[in-house]
Enzyme design. Structure first.
Site, short mmCIF file in Angstrom:
data_model
loop_
_atom_site.label_atom_id
_atom_site.label_comp_id
_atom_site.label_asym_id
_atom_site.label_seq_id
_atom_site.Cartn_x
_atom_site.Cartn_y
_atom_site.Cartn_z
N LYS A 106 0.87 -1.18 0.00
CA LYS A 106 0.00 0.00 0.00
C LYS A 106 0.89 1.22 0.00
CE LYS A 106 -4.49 0.45 0.79
NZ LYS A 106 -5.41 -0.45 0.14
N1 GLU Z 1 -7.07 -0.23 -3.21
C1 GLU Z 1 -7.83 -1.42 -3.44
C2 GLU Z 1 -7.84 -2.31 -2.22
O1 GLU Z 1 -7.63 -1.86 -1.12
C3 GLU Z 1 -7.41 -2.13 -4.71
C4 GLU Z 1 -6.00 -2.61 -4.77
C5 GLU Z 1 -5.57 -3.13 -6.14
O2 GLU Z 1 -6.40 -3.23 -7.04
O3 GLU Z 1 -4.39 -3.43 -6.26
O4 GLU Z 1 -8.15 -3.47 -2.29
#
Ligand code: GLU
Length: 416
Positions: A106
């Protein structure tokens, strides 16, 4: 960066619970408690008024035993390293539960996007990518949208990465616009996936979804598309909210119209025929399905006993605290945890990456069909642990996710 967020404590206590239940080796538990890499950067950009703006950025790569790191990029003024670390950890479990070949990461920048122009956001995004460039890539770490970032942000990420590489690398990022290699259905995927889980859970709990009442906290991309998908199967959306507050209408509202109203006025509030309510009031409404699709720590020990929904589907990451989890379980409320409920987004991100690597573009029907198959399988896999362990769904999901990652680490072994 401020350090007072509790999200990491929560994530670590969830890992501890799974480790205990799985009788995980103490060394493995320790390994999984720490991210493999945390990169902190200072992003200097020229603001529109000529001054220099300095912003804190971070990318946390938790574990990649099952495949390259994967996860969203969030722009939020109060973002903390600990919160991003917790969210990276959740991504690791989420990808394992969805059974897609990715690890968890993240990233984000401490910035209030509402106070920035598009030009400033573009410069910020490009500078951020340039600072973490060597740790990114289609086989290293693949960003995606998260809170206050969107397809345009992903286009800037792809372009910056490609410029620095010297050739076009669409598979370096997911959640891109369609015209540069994005996947049909990615925008709607998280919201749709939440409703696939709701359908599965409703079947098992004998809840009729036709005419069922739904309240949604948060009316961003995920909340809106969850509302659309819920309406498609005959649910009645009785309340929605955004950061300014919420609206309630017992007869149900049309999410498309509310979105038009929000785009015009900047808020969902004061929508015709609806009563204005607060975000707290929305959570406590009498309804069949409650979908928290906004921030972390929304259902806590302070309001858990006031939740009247029959089912809670966590579209946001970490909206329920562990003590509230326990309280909801004791009240017999079925809670579909974030790492399962919102895994539709990263699942279609995986489809997008596969399409990019093979230089294909799948039709929407194919993406949606494959998404439903994946979500149903993930739900079933979690449920079989829940039944075996007689546990709540969060424990079952954590055991599945943590167990799969631990097995991958054991199989790989330690280098050197
Ligand atoms: N931000 C989204 C999540 O927390 C998607 C992450 C992604 O598609 O890599 O799942």
């Amino acid at each position: 960066m401020a350090q007072e967020n509790k999200a990491l404590d929560v994530a670590l206590s969830q890992l501890k619970l799974a480790a205990r239940k799985l009788e995980l080796d103490a060394g493995l538990h320790k390994m999984l408690s720490h991210p493999k890499r945390s990169i902190m950067v200072s992003i200097d950009i020229r603001l529109d008024n000529g001054a220099i703006g300095v912003f804190n950025g971070v990318r946390v790569q938790h574990w990649d035993a099952r495949g390259p790191f994967k996860g969203g990029t969030r722009y939020f003024p109060e973002l903390t390293l600990e919160e991003v670390t917790a969210l990276a950890m959740l991504m690791t479990w989420k990808c394992a539960i969805a059974d897609i070949p990715f690890g968890g990461a993240k990233g984000g920048v401490c910035v209030d996007t509402k106070k920035m122009s598009q030009h400033e956001l573009e410069r910020l995004t490009r500078r951020y990518v340039s600072l973490i460039f060597e740790y990114l890539g289609p086989h290293r770490d693949i960003p995606a949208p998260d809170m206050y970032t969107d397809a345009q942000t992903m286009a800037w990420i792809m372009d910056t990465y490609s410029q620095l590489k010297g050739y076009s690398v669409p598979e370096s990022v997911t959640g891109k616009p369609i015209e540069i290699g994005g996947s049909w259905g990615r925008l709607e995927a998280t919201g749709r996936g939440v409703i696939h889980c709701v359908k599965q859970a409703a079947q098992r709990n004998n809840l009729k979804l036709k005419g069922a009442t739904v309240a949604i906290q948060g009316f961003g991309n995920v909340g809106f598309h969850a509302a659309e998908a819920a309406q498609e199967i005959g649910c009645k959306i009785i309340a929605v909210s955004d950061s300014t507050g919420g609206i309630y209408c017992a007869d149900g509202l049309n999410s498309e119209d509310v979105l038009t109203h929000k785009e015009k006025t900047g808020t969902v509030q004061n929508y015709k025929g609806c009563q204005n309510i607060t975000n707290d009031e929305l959570l406590e409404l009498q309804c069949d399905v409650l979908i928290p699709a906004a921030l972390e720590n929304q259902i806590t020990c302070k309001n858990a006993d006031k939740i009247k929904a029959k089912m809670v589907a966590e579209a946001a990451n970490g909206p329920t605290t562990p003590d509230a989890d326990k309280a909801l379980y004791e009240k017999g409320i079925c809670l579909i945890p974030d790492i399962l409920a919102n895994s539709g987004g990263v699942t279609v991100s995986y489809f997008e990456w596969v399409q990019n690597l093979t230089r294909e573009q799948w039709p929407l029907e194919k993406v949606n069909r494959k998404l439903e198959t994946k979500m149903t399988k993930a739900f079933d896999d979690v449920l079989s642990i829940v039944e075996r362990e007689e546990s709540d769904m969060r424990t079952g999901a954590l055991m599945l996710g943590v167990g799969r990652v631990a097995n991958a680490i054991k199989t790989l072994g330690l280098w050197p």
